[in-house]
Design an enzyme around this catalytic site. Sequence first.
Site, mmCIF file in Angstrom:
data_model
loop_
_atom_site.group_PDB
_atom_site.id
_atom_site.type_symbol
_atom_site.label_atom_id
_atom_site.label_comp_id
_atom_site.label_asym_id
_atom_site.label_seq_id
_atom_site.Cartn_x
_atom_site.Cartn_y
_atom_site.Cartn_z
ATOM 1 N N SER A 27 0.843 -1.195 0.000
ATOM 2 C CA SER A 27 0.000 0.000 0.000
ATOM 3 C C SER A 27 0.876 1.242 0.000
ATOM 4 C CB SER A 27 -0.918 0.006 1.228
ATOM 5 O OG SER A 27 -0.170 0.260 2.407
ATOM 6 N N LYS A 97 0.602 -0.020 15.615
ATOM 7 C CA LYS A 97 -0.785 -0.303 16.010
ATOM 8 C C LYS A 97 -1.355 -1.490 15.250
ATOM 9 C CE LYS A 97 -3.322 2.878 12.927
ATOM 10 N NZ LYS A 97 -4.169 1.861 12.292
ATOM 11 N N ASP A 98 -0.716 -1.903 14.142
ATOM 12 C CA ASP A 98 -1.170 -3.056 13.378
ATOM 13 C C ASP A 98 -0.463 -4.344 13.780
ATOM 14 O OD1 ASP A 98 -2.917 -1.489 11.898
ATOM 15 O OD2 ASP A 98 -1.417 -1.046 10.363
ATOM 16 N N ARG A 145 -12.499 0.240 18.514
ATOM 17 C CA ARG A 145 -12.108 1.280 19.477
ATOM 18 C C ARG A 145 -12.762 2.608 19.127
ATOM 19 N NH1 ARG A 145 -8.645 5.348 18.747
ATOM 20 N NH2 ARG A 145 -7.933 4.430 16.796
ATOM 21 N N ARG A 146 -12.646 3.012 17.873
ATOM 22 C CA ARG A 146 -13.263 4.275 17.450
ATOM 23 C C ARG A 146 -14.782 4.175 17.506
ATOM 24 N NH1 ARG A 146 -9.300 4.174 12.376
ATOM 25 N NH2 ARG A 146 -7.487 5.270 13.228
ATOM 26 N N ARG A 163 -13.252 -0.442 5.278
ATOM 27 C CA ARG A 163 -11.993 -1.153 5.053
ATOM 28 C C ARG A 163 -11.299 -0.600 3.822
ATOM 29 N NH1 ARG A 163 -10.826 -6.116 6.290
ATOM 30 N NH2 ARG A 163 -8.777 -5.375 5.630
ATOM 31 N N GLY A 164 -10.037 -1.021 3.627
ATOM 32 C CA GLY A 164 -9.263 -0.597 2.479
ATOM 33 C C GLY A 164 -8.124 0.310 2.881
ATOM 34 N N ARG A 169 -10.397 4.385 1.183
ATOM 35 C CA ARG A 169 -11.348 4.934 2.157
ATOM 36 C C ARG A 169 -11.758 6.361 1.796
ATOM 37 N NH1 ARG A 169 -8.994 2.604 7.965
ATOM 38 N NH2 ARG A 169 -8.352 0.584 7.134
ATOM 39 N N CYS A 256 -8.351 -6.857 17.716
ATOM 40 C CA CYS A 256 -9.363 -6.159 16.933
ATOM 41 C C CYS A 256 -10.774 -6.503 17.385
ATOM 42 C CB CYS A 256 -9.201 -6.501 15.452
ATOM 43 S SG CYS A 256 -7.726 -5.797 14.707
#
Length: 377
Positions: A27, A97-98, A145-146, A163-164, A169, A256
């Site tokens: 990405s 964070k991933d 979380r959000r 997603r994406g 997005r 997640c």
Amino acid sequence: MIDWRPLFPPFEPIMTPSKLIIASRESALAMWQAEHIQARLQALYPECDVQILGMTTRGDQILDKTLSKIGGKGLFIKELEQALQEGRADLAVHSIKDVPMDLPQGFALAAIGERASPFDAFVSNHYARLEDLPPRAVVGTSSLRREAQLRARYPHLEIKPLRGNVQTRLGKLDNGEYDAIILAAAGLQRLGLDERIRVILSPIDSLPAAGQGALGIEIAAQRYDLLEALNPLNHAVTNACVSAERALARALDGSCQVPLAAYCTEEAGLLTLRGLVGHPDGSILLQAEAQAPIAYADALGRAHRRVVGQHLDQQPHGVQRAGAPHEPRERGMHRHEHLEHQVMPRAQMAELATPSMAGILEHAIGPVGAGIVNLGV
């Protein structure tokens, strides 16, 4: 230079490798991150040939389901770890964070770079702030979380999965599928998309994910030869803060599938860790804050879990745990608790840390926070 002997078996100093291969997702944001580390390594070691191996992960391929339903964050790094294991790459660059809170056996985080913005960003083509969104406005987000925090504070909004990659997005927003979306500010800024940000959300509106805004460098655990070369990329304060955040998330079964936030700051050698855990529908949000000396980052996170954990079993409906089914709550019923602020003294941190961990933290971080503490082994 840090003496690594307490962390790894003794080894002789080695020369800088003549070639390094960085494994990265393909990405745009992941490639920016890999190219950033590539540039840092090339500046440090001009004679080293630093290359990037672009890869597509399963997490990049499955875009019609939320991460909580397809296996979580590990889907973004499994193929990269396989390249490390097979020797096709020497290191992998991740957004921390991933990265799962528990790395698979045989892998380690060798460095954590200086943090960019840890906060979330509100992005919309028609509205300037979350407060401006009308009832039933559709907000897209990829994280529970959000979602939990949005539902708790803005119950009149409709929250839908998103997603994406960043461009995908933003494209969905521009096509009118959403009235607004929430993204990590650091990702937008790294891609030069600052103009898309309407406002940076405060920790009150959206407490960040553990490690958000920081980059991590993963290696195969047996690659002791890379530690000396990668050590200059480590940012001591960021490492300590992220270690505390990840320790809290790990102790609370963070994944997640659990709405969990953790954000740590440092001032004058003192870490302040804020944590949040709740139910996906926002009906329950528990928040707490704790402090400890920087030398006990990992123990601070685990001690903070005790503060929150004392209240989890007292909830009338419980709090969603990893793997538990998501049962919708009755709309309009919300319970928010701000738990007692606690200062964790050094003696208590030493007691909570295992002897080996306490020794590692004291040696590796020291009074100013230098060194590696997140080793995933």
